[in-house]
Enzyme design. Structure first.
Site, PDB file in Angstrom:
ATOM      1  N   ARG A   1     -57.115 -45.135 -42.188  1.00  0.00           N
ATOM      2  CA  ARG A   1     -57.476 -46.413 -42.826  1.00  0.00           C
ATOM      3  C   ARG A   1     -58.264 -47.279 -41.864  1.00  0.00           C
ATOM      4  O   ARG A   1     -57.964 -48.455 -41.669  1.00  0.00           O
ATOM      5  CB  ARG A   1     -56.240 -47.179 -43.287  1.00  0.00           C
ATOM      6  N   HIS A   2     -59.224 -46.660 -41.212  1.00  0.00           N
ATOM      7  CA  HIS A   2     -60.111 -47.409 -40.319  1.00  0.00           C
ATOM      8  C   HIS A   2     -61.371 -46.587 -40.057  1.00  0.00           C
ATOM      9  O   HIS A   2     -61.448 -45.410 -40.422  1.00  0.00           O
ATOM     10  CB  HIS A   2     -59.401 -47.759 -38.996  1.00  0.00           C
TER      11      HIS A   2
END
Ligand code: T46
Length: 134
Positions: free
Chosen positions: A47-48
């Protein structure tokens, strides 16, 4: 979408198998190796995106799914082969999930760990890509 699969040399006999990775097999010099294990099946890691990082991601045991997003397209890459690596560079939002119980993900990276290299907010990621493409 800028990613590719790297294939490594493997040897196998009745006693087992081994994979050999040499510097010439990678499109960067390694500065860091880390691995991820003991993950819950439906945990969602990642999630990055990163500002400046090249990585070869190898599922050395078990399997998991990598979801890659370049702000336009989204693809899912299933990793389950220890002789292959998923190679990704900057400007790719990544999430990974669907871990088998025996999943171990080993990552070879071209930079040391740097918490400031992370883009953790998806809208910031989209803004960063827009600025790059201007
Ligand atoms: C990616 C996937 C495959 C460190 O202290 N050193 C390290 O080298 C790393 C990678 C992490 N950490 C610490 C920082 C956090 O407190 O470990 C914790 C979890 O790190 P992160 O959120 O980076 O972990 P993942 O599994 O979500 O993502 C990592 C990489 O960051 C990412 O680029 O592609 O593994």
């Amino acid at each position: 979408m800028e990613y590719r699969i790297l294939n490594f040399k493997a040897s196998a006999d009745i006693d087992g198998a081994a994979v050999n990775i040499e510097p010439k097999d990678l499109p960067f010099d390694i500065k860091r190796i880390y691995y991820i294990y003991d993950t819950e099946r439906y945990a969602v890691r990642g999630r990055h995106a990163h500002h400046n990082l090249k990585q070869a991601i190898i599922c050395v045991s078990g399997a998991c799914d990598f979801i890659l997003d370049d702000g336009k397209d989204r693809v899912t890459v299933h990793l389950d082969n220890p002789t292959q690596a998923l190679y990704i560079e900057n400007n790719i939002w990544r999430e990974f999930t669907n871990f088998t119980e025996d999943c171990v993900v080993m990552v070879l990276a071209n930079e040391h760990y740097n918490s400031e290299d992370y883009i953790r907010n998806y809208n910031d990621f989209l803004d960063a890509i827009k600025l790059k493409n201007k």
